[in-house]
Design a protein around this motif. Structure first.
Motif, PDB file in Angstrom:
ATOM      1  N   GLY A 552       0.796  -1.224   0.000  1.00 62.55           N
ATOM      2  CA  GLY A 552       0.000   0.000   0.000  1.00 62.55           C
ATOM      3  C   GLY A 552       0.822   1.266   0.000  1.00 62.55           C
ATOM      4  N   GLU A 553       2.134   1.168   0.259  1.00 61.97           N
ATOM      5  CA  GLU A 553       3.003   2.335   0.182  1.00 61.97           C
ATOM      6  C   GLU A 553       4.353   1.896  -0.365  1.00 61.97           C
ATOM      7  N   PRO A 554       5.178   2.828  -0.822  1.00 59.58           N
ATOM      8  CA  PRO A 554       6.444   2.446  -1.469  1.00 59.58           C
ATOM      9  C   PRO A 554       7.348   1.639  -0.536  1.00 59.58           C
ATOM     10  N   ILE A 555       8.023   0.644  -1.092  1.00 60.32           N
ATOM     11  CA  ILE A 555       8.972  -0.160  -0.329  1.00 60.32           C
ATOM     12  C   ILE A 555      10.258   0.638  -0.149  1.00 60.32           C
ATOM     13  N   GLY A 556      10.767   0.674   1.083  1.00 63.99           N
ATOM     14  CA  GLY A 556      12.025   1.361   1.330  1.00 63.99           C
ATOM     15  C   GLY A 556      11.992   2.173   2.606  1.00 63.99           C
ATOM     16  N   LEU A 557      12.895   3.136   2.701  1.00 60.87           N
ATOM     17  CA  LEU A 557      13.026   3.993   3.872  1.00 60.87           C
ATOM     18  C   LEU A 557      12.217   5.273   3.655  1.00 60.87           C
ATOM     19  N   ILE A 558      11.267   5.531   4.557  1.00 59.08           N
ATOM     20  CA  ILE A 558      10.350   6.661   4.417  1.00 59.08           C
ATOM     21  C   ILE A 558      10.629   7.684   5.515  1.00 59.08           C
ATOM     22  N   LEU A 559      10.722   8.939   5.132  1.00 63.03           N
ATOM     23  CA  LEU A 559      10.952  10.034   6.072  1.00 63.03           C
ATOM     24  C   LEU A 559       9.686  10.886   6.150  1.00 63.03           C
ATOM     25  N   CYS A 560       9.267  11.196   7.375  1.00 66.65           N
ATOM     26  CA  CYS A 560       8.099  12.045   7.597  1.00 66.65           C
ATOM     27  C   CYS A 560       8.535  13.283   8.375  1.00 66.65           C
ATOM     28  N   ALA A 561       8.136  14.455   7.896  1.00 67.02           N
ATOM     29  CA  ALA A 561       8.444  15.715   8.574  1.00 67.02           C
ATOM     30  C   ALA A 561       7.139  16.467   8.821  1.00 67.02           C
ATOM     31  N   VAL A 562       6.963  16.958  10.057  1.00 69.64           N
ATOM     32  CA  VAL A 562       5.717  17.612  10.456  1.00 69.64           C
ATOM     33  C   VAL A 562       6.047  18.941  11.129  1.00 69.64           C
ATOM     34  N   CYS A 563       5.230  19.954  10.826  1.00 71.10           N
ATOM     35  CA  CYS A 563       5.383  21.259  11.459  1.00 71.10           C
ATOM     36  C   CYS A 563       3.999  21.796  11.808  1.00 71.10           C
ATOM     37  N   SER A 564       3.828  22.274  13.029  1.00 70.13           N
ATOM     38  CA  SER A 564       2.558  22.859  13.466  1.00 70.13           C
ATOM     39  C   SER A 564       2.783  24.323  13.837  1.00 70.13           C
ATOM     40  N   VAL A 565       1.933  25.209  13.302  1.00 68.69           N
ATOM     41  CA  VAL A 565       2.062  26.645  13.558  1.00 68.69           C
ATOM     42  C   VAL A 565       0.667  27.243  13.760  1.00 68.69           C
ATOM     43  N   TRP A 566       0.627  28.440  14.309  1.00 63.74           N
ATOM     44  CA  TRP A 566      -0.629  29.201  14.393  1.00 63.74           C
ATOM     45  C   TRP A 566      -0.637  30.236  13.286  1.00 63.74           C
ATOM     46  N   LEU A 567      -1.779  30.330  12.598  1.00 57.79           N
ATOM     47  CA  LEU A 567      -1.936  31.324  11.542  1.00 57.79           C
ATOM     48  C   LEU A 567      -3.148  32.195  11.847  1.00 57.79           C
ATOM     49  N   PRO A 568      -3.037  33.500  11.659  1.00 59.73           N
ATOM     50  CA  PRO A 568      -4.162  34.410  11.933  1.00 59.73           C
ATOM     51  C   PRO A 568      -5.171  34.410  10.786  1.00 59.73           C
ATOM     52  N   VAL A 569      -5.621  33.215  10.424  1.00 59.72           N
ATOM     53  CA  VAL A 569      -6.558  33.032   9.321  1.00 59.72           C
ATOM     54  C   VAL A 569      -7.634  32.068   9.804  1.00 59.72           C
ATOM     55  N   SER A 570      -8.885  32.330   9.449  1.00 67.87           N
ATOM     56  CA  SER A 570      -9.947  31.435   9.888  1.00 67.87           C
ATOM     57  C   SER A 570      -9.787  30.075   9.209  1.00 67.87           C
ATOM     58  N   PRO A 571     -10.205  28.987   9.868  1.00 65.86           N
ATOM     59  CA  PRO A 571     -10.084  27.647   9.278  1.00 65.86           C
ATOM     60  C   PRO A 571     -10.771  27.536   7.919  1.00 65.86           C
ATOM     61  N   ASN A 572     -11.909  28.212   7.729  1.00 61.75           N
ATOM     62  CA  ASN A 572     -12.623  28.127   6.448  1.00 61.75           C
ATOM     63  C   ASN A 572     -11.795  28.703   5.301  1.00 61.75           C
ATOM     64  N   VAL A 573     -11.190  29.857   5.531  1.00 65.81           N
ATOM     65  CA  VAL A 573     -10.381  30.498   4.495  1.00 65.81           C
ATOM     66  C   VAL A 573      -9.178  29.626   4.150  1.00 65.81           C
ATOM     67  N   LEU A 574      -8.507  29.114   5.161  1.00 69.41           N
ATOM     68  CA  LEU A 574      -7.313  28.299   4.948  1.00 69.41           C
ATOM     69  C   LEU A 574      -7.659  27.016   4.197  1.00 69.41           C
ATOM     70  N   PHE A 575      -8.762  26.373   4.566  1.00 73.36           N
ATOM     71  CA  PHE A 575      -9.177  25.132   3.913  1.00 73.36           C
ATOM     72  C   PHE A 575      -9.546  25.373   2.449  1.00 73.36           C
ATOM     73  N   ASP A 576     -10.333  26.425   2.189  1.00 72.40           N
ATOM     74  CA  ASP A 576     -10.734  26.727   0.809  1.00 72.40           C
ATOM     75  C   ASP A 576      -9.526  27.051  -0.069  1.00 72.40           C
ATOM     76  N   PHE A 577      -8.542  27.735   0.502  1.00 69.91           N
ATOM     77  CA  PHE A 577      -7.331  28.079  -0.257  1.00 69.91           C
ATOM     78  C   PHE A 577      -6.546  26.823  -0.647  1.00 69.91           C
ATOM     79  N   LEU A 578      -6.363  25.900   0.305  1.00 70.09           N
ATOM     80  CA  LEU A 578      -5.513  24.737   0.058  1.00 70.09           C
ATOM     81  C   LEU A 578      -6.156  23.716  -0.882  1.00 70.09           C
ATOM     82  N   ARG A 579      -7.476  23.621  -0.872  1.00 70.25           N
ATOM     83  CA  ARG A 579      -8.116  22.608  -1.723  1.00 70.25           C
ATOM     84  C   ARG A 579      -8.425  23.132  -3.131  1.00 70.25           C
TER      85      ARG A 579
END
Length: 741
Positions: A552-579
Motif C-alpha cells: 500500500g506504500e512504497p517499499i524502502g526507507l520513508i521520512l516524515c516531517a511535520v510542522c505545526s504553527v498558528w496562523l491568523p486566518v480562519s479555518p474556512n479560508v485556509l481550507f478553501d485556499f488549500l483545496r
C-alpha cells in the motif's frame, strides 16, 4: 518507528547519529504492560526540554536479564566424559533496539512461529536460536511475575480474613446487653444481628480466598501459565479467570460497575439544568461539577485531585446510518478505529467478558485499550484502559458506555494511567429514513501534564478530545459511507469517472490515503520524533520508518516531517485556499511553473469541501497525477494528497482494485485555535470577523528517501524535506498575507 531518535539524544549537533538505524515498529501497544514490569528510566529535564519531543517510547519495559541476555543451554545426555570440564554458559547482550523490537512482537504474539522468528532474526541481525531463547526467557519471566502477584493477592486476603476473625472473636467475648450487662449469647447458640452480619462477612471473605486458591490451583507448578498456553485450550478458554487472578476482579464485580456506569451515562445524557449549563460565549454545554458530585454521590478526595484535571462535554447530532450498523461499529474494535481515524491511533479488545445475547449482541461487555491522539506530534497521546458495555434500552434506543475500573488500573503500568474514563459514551436513537440521533457524553479525568502553549487552550478547554470532536467525526464518516454506497450520484459530481465501480475504487483509495496520513503524523508510540529547526525558524519534528513488504506504500526507507504553527486566518479560508486547484501553484513547489487541471471530482459529502479529486500537473518535461482527498466538519478540516502512478490510477478509475497501488500521502490538518472570540482575523465573510478565531495548522510531508529498507537516513534527506516544508509554509503565508502572523 525511527530508531535511535530517543528523547535522550541531542537535537541537532549529533543529527547524523540520530538517524543511524531507523526500524519498523511491529505491533500495537501490548496488553502485557499491566504485568508489573517497571517503565524504563529516563533522565529528567526541565519543562521546555520535555516539550521538545513527544513520544511514548519512554514507557517501554525495563531491561532485565531475560531481555538482555541470550543463554545458550548446556545439554548433557549423560554419555560424555565426566572428567571433561563443563562448558561455560555463553551470554549475548542485546542492544536496546533489538529488545524493543522483540518486546513489541512479544506483546502481540508471545509464541511466534518459525516464519516470524526468521523474519525478526534477519531484521535484528540475530541468529534464530537467539530469538527463540529470548522469547522462552521472556515467557518464563512473565509467568513468574504473574505468580508473584497472585501470591501477593492471596496473602493480602488471608491477612484481611485474620483481622476479621480477630474482630469477630472480640465482639463475641464482649457482647452483652447494654441495659443489664448480661452476655447476649444464649445456650441455644442464638446471636444478635451484628454478630450474624460479621459471620456473613467472614464467610464472604472465605469465599474470596477460595476463589484465589482455585485460580492458582488451575495451574500446578511446572504447568503452562495462561499467557504461555497454546492450542485449543488457549482458543476456547476465556481469559477472565486470568484477569481475576491478576486484578482481583470477578465478573459480578465488573457487571456491577458497568451497570452503575450505564445509569450515570443515561442521566448525564438526558438531564438539563442545573447539571449542564450553556455558555453564553461559545454556546457549548458546561458541566456544573458541584451539581454532578451531589447528583451522583461522587467521593471528593483532595489527595491526588490537584494533579488531575476533569474534562466533561456533551453534544448532540444526527448521523445518516442504520442503527444496527452503528452499534456494530462500536462492538468491532477495527470498525471503531476506522470510524475515528483522526482520534484513535491504536485500539485493541483485551478481553470479551460477556458476548451478549441475540444477533445484536445485547449486553456485550469488553475490556479495551485505546490510544487517543491529535493530528500533531506536539500533543501527547492519551492511553486508556476501559470496559465497554453495549445495552439496548428500548426497541429504538441503544446505549454504549465506556468506564475505567480502578482495580484494573491499579495493576497496569503506572505510565499508562495518565487518563481514565468516568462514565462516557453515547445514547443512539433510531429515527426515520436511516437516520440516528446521537447524544455523546465524554467525561475524562487526566493527569495534568505539560502541553505546548500553542495547543494549551484547545486541550484544556476539552475541545481536543471532547464530545463535539467525536460527533463531528462520526457524522463525517457516516456521510462518506452513504456517498460511497450511493448509486444515484449525478454525473456532474463524477466528472472523469464513467462507472460506479470506478467511483467506488477512487473513493476507497482516497479513504485509505487519509487513514495513512492520520496514522503517520500523530504523537503515537508508533513513531519517535526528533526536533530540528526549519529554515524559517519553526520547530519541525521528523521521524523515519521502514516499509518491508506493505504494497500500500512504497517499499524502502520513508521520512516524515511535520510542522505545526498558528496562523491568523480562519479555518474556512485556509481550507478553501488549500483545496482550490486553481491556487495550487501558489503553494505547491512541485507544481511551480506548471498548469493544474482537474481530471475527476467525486463528491463524498453534502459540503462542497468533502470531495476526492484527481488532478494533473503539466510540467515542461512530463505530467504528474495527484490524488487529493479533502474533508471538513465543524471541528477539523484536512487536505491530503499524493502523487500516483498514471497507469495505476487509470486502472483504478475503471473500477480495478486499489489495495496494491502504492501511495505516500502528504497534507494539512486545520483546527480552530480554541479562542472563538479572537477579533480581527482574516475571514471569508465580513460579519464573522469578530467571531472566528485563528487556525492551528499542521503540515506534513512524507518522502521515500531510499528504495532499500536497509538504507540509513542521511542528512541530505533531512535537509531536503526541511527545505520543502519551509518553502511551502512561506508560500502559504505570503499568499494569505500573514507573513507576520
Amino acid at each position: 518507528m525511527g530508531a535511535d531518535m530517543s528523547n535522550n539524544q541531542p537535537q541537532t549537533s549529533h543529527a547524523k547519529d540520530l538517524f543511524a538505524s531507523p526500524a519498523l515498529s511491529l505491533s500495537l501497544a501490548g496488553i502485557f504492560r499491566h504485568a508489573g514490569v517497571a517503565p524504563m528510566e529516563v533522565e529528567d529535564g526541565d519543562e521546555a526540554e520535555r516539550l521538545e519531543e513527544i513520544s511514548s517510547e519512554n514507557s517501554g519495559p525495563t531491561r532485565s536479564r531475560s531481555d538482555d541476555d541470550f543463554e545458550e543451554p548446556d545439554y548433557d545426555d549423560g554419555l560424555g566424559d565426566k572428567n571433561k570440564p563443563k562448558k561455560r554458559k555463553k551470554y549475548h547482550r542485546h542492544t536496546a533496539q533489538q529488545i524493543r523490537e522483540m518486546e513489541a512482537l512479544f506483546k502481540e504474539s508471545p509464541h511466534p512461529d518459525e516464519k516470524q522468528r526468521q523474519q525478526l532474526s534477519k531484521q535484528l541481525g540475530l541468529a534464530p536460536r537467539q530469538v527463540k531463547f529470548w522469547f522462552q526467557n521472556r515467557r518464563t519471566q512473565i509467568k513468574a511475575i504473574q505468580e508473584r502477584h497472585e501470591n501477593s493477592l492471596l496473602k493480602s486476603e488471608i491477612d484481611k480474613l485474620k483481622d476479621k476473625n480477630k474482630t469477630l472473636r472480640e465482639t463475641i467475648n464482649k457482647a452483652c446487653c447494654p441495659n443489664c450487662g448480661v452476655p447476649t449469647t444464649t445456650s441455644d447458640g442464638a446471636m444478635p444481628t451484628e454478630q450474624q452480619q460479621l459471620r456473613i462477612e467472614n464467610a464472604k471473605l472465605k469465599a474470596e480466598v477460595e476463589k484465589l486458591r482455585a485460580a492458582l490451583g488451575k495451574y500446578e507448578p511446572g504447568s503452562t501459565s495462561p499467557s504461555c498456553s497454546s492450542g485449543h485450550d488457549q482458543e476456547n478458554r476465556s481469559s477472565l479467570d486470568f484477569y481475576t487472578g491478576i486484578f482481583g476482579l470477578d465478573k459480578s464485580r465488573i457487571m456491577d460497575v458497568v451497570n452503575h456506569a450505564m445509569d450515570e451515562l443515561v442521566k448525564m445524557a438526558t438531564m438539563g439544568e442545573p447539571l449542564w449549563l450553556r455558555s453564553f460565549e461559545t454556546g457549548r454545554q458546561i458541566l456544573n461539577y458541584d451539581e454532578y458530585v451531589k447528583e451522583f454521590a461522587v467521593e471528593s478526595s483532595s489527595t491526588g485531585q490537584s494533579k488531575r484535571s476533569i474534562e466533561a462535554s456533551r453534544d448532540t447530532g444526527v448521523v445518516f446510518v442504520d442503527l444496527s450498523r452503528l452499534v456494530q461499529s462500536f462492538l468491532d474494535v477495527n470498525q471503531w478505529k476506522e470510524m475515528f481515524p483522526c482520534l484513535i491511533s491504536k485500539a485493541a479488545t483485551v478481553d470479551v467478558i460477556c458476548n451478549g445475547e441475540g444477533p445484536n449482541r445485547n449486553g456485550t461487555v469488553q475490556l479495551m485499550f485505546a490510544e487517543l491522539q491529535m493530528l500533531t506530534p506536539m500533543v501527547p497521546t492519551r492511553e486508556v484502559y476501559f470496559v465497554r458495555f453495549c445495552k439496548q434500552l428500548s426497541a429504538e434506543q441503544w446505549a454504549i458506555v465506556d468506564v475505567s475500573i480502578d482495580k484494573v488500573e491499579d495493576n497496569i503500568d503506572a505510565s499508562l494511567v495518565k487518563c481514565r474514563k468516568r462514565p462516557s459514551g453515547c445514547i443512539i436513537e433510531d429515527k426515520s429514513n436511516g437516520h440516528c440521533k446521537v447524544i455523546w457524553v465524554e467525561h475524562l479525568e487526566c493527569q495534568k501534564s505539560a502541553v505546548h502553549s500553542m495547543y494549551r487552550t484547545i486541550v484544556n478547554s476539552g475541545l481536543a478530545f471532547g464530545a463535539r470532536h467525536w460527533i463531528a467525526t462520526l457524522q463525517l464518516q457516516c456521510e462518506r459511507l452513504v456517498f460511497f454506497m450511493a448509486t444515484n450520484v449525478p454525473m456532474k459530481d463524477s466528472t472523469g469517472v464513467a462507472t460506479l465501480a470506478g467511483r467506488k475504487s477512487i473513493l476507497k483509495l482516497a479513504q485509505r490515503m487519509t487513514w495513512s496520513f492520520c496514522h503517520a503524523i500523530g504523537a503515537s508510540s508508533f513513531h519517535t520524533w526528533t526536533k530540528v529547526t526549519s529554515k524559517t525558524g519553526e520547530d519541525i519534528r521528523i521521524s523515519s520508518r521502514k516499509n518491508l513488504n506493505d504494497p500500500g506504500e512504497p517499499i524502502g526507507l520513508i521520512l516524515c516531517a511535520v510542522c505545526s504553527v498558528w496562523l491568523p486566518v480562519s479555518p474556512n479560508v485556509l481550507f478553501d485556499f488549500l483545496r482550490d486547484e486553481m491556487r495550487r501553484t501558489d503553494w505547491d513547489i512541485m507544481s511551480s511553473g506548471g498548469t493544474v487541471q482537474s481530471i475527476a471530482n467525486l463528491a463524498k459529502g453534502q459540503d462542497r469541501g468533502n470531495a476526492a479529486t484527481i488532478q494533473t500537473i503539466k510540467l515542461k518535461e512530463n505530467s504528474v497525477w495527484i490524488l487529493q482527498d479533502s474533508c471538513t466538519n465543524p471541528y477539523e478540516s484536512m487536505v491530503v494528497y499524493a502523487s500516483v502512478d498514471i497507469n495505476g490510477i487509470q486502472s483504478v478509475m475503471t473500477g480495478c482494485d486499489s489495495s496494491n497501488l502504492a501511495i505516500l500521502p502528504s497534507g494539512f490538518s486545520i483546527i480552530p485555535d480554541g479562542l472563538e472570540s479572537r477579533p480581527l482575523v482574516i475571514s471569508s465573510r465580513q460579519e464573522e470577523k469578530n467571531t472566528e478565531g485563528g487556525s492551528l495548522f499542521t503540515m506534513a510531508f512524507q518522502i521515500l528517501t531510499n528504495a532499500s529498507p536497509t538504507a540509513k537516513l542521511t542528512m541530505e534527506s533531512v535537509d531536503s524535506v526541511n527545505t520543502l516544508l519551509s518553502c511551502t509554509l512561506r508560500n502559504i503565508r505570503t499568499s494569505l498575507q500573514c507573513e507576520d502572523g
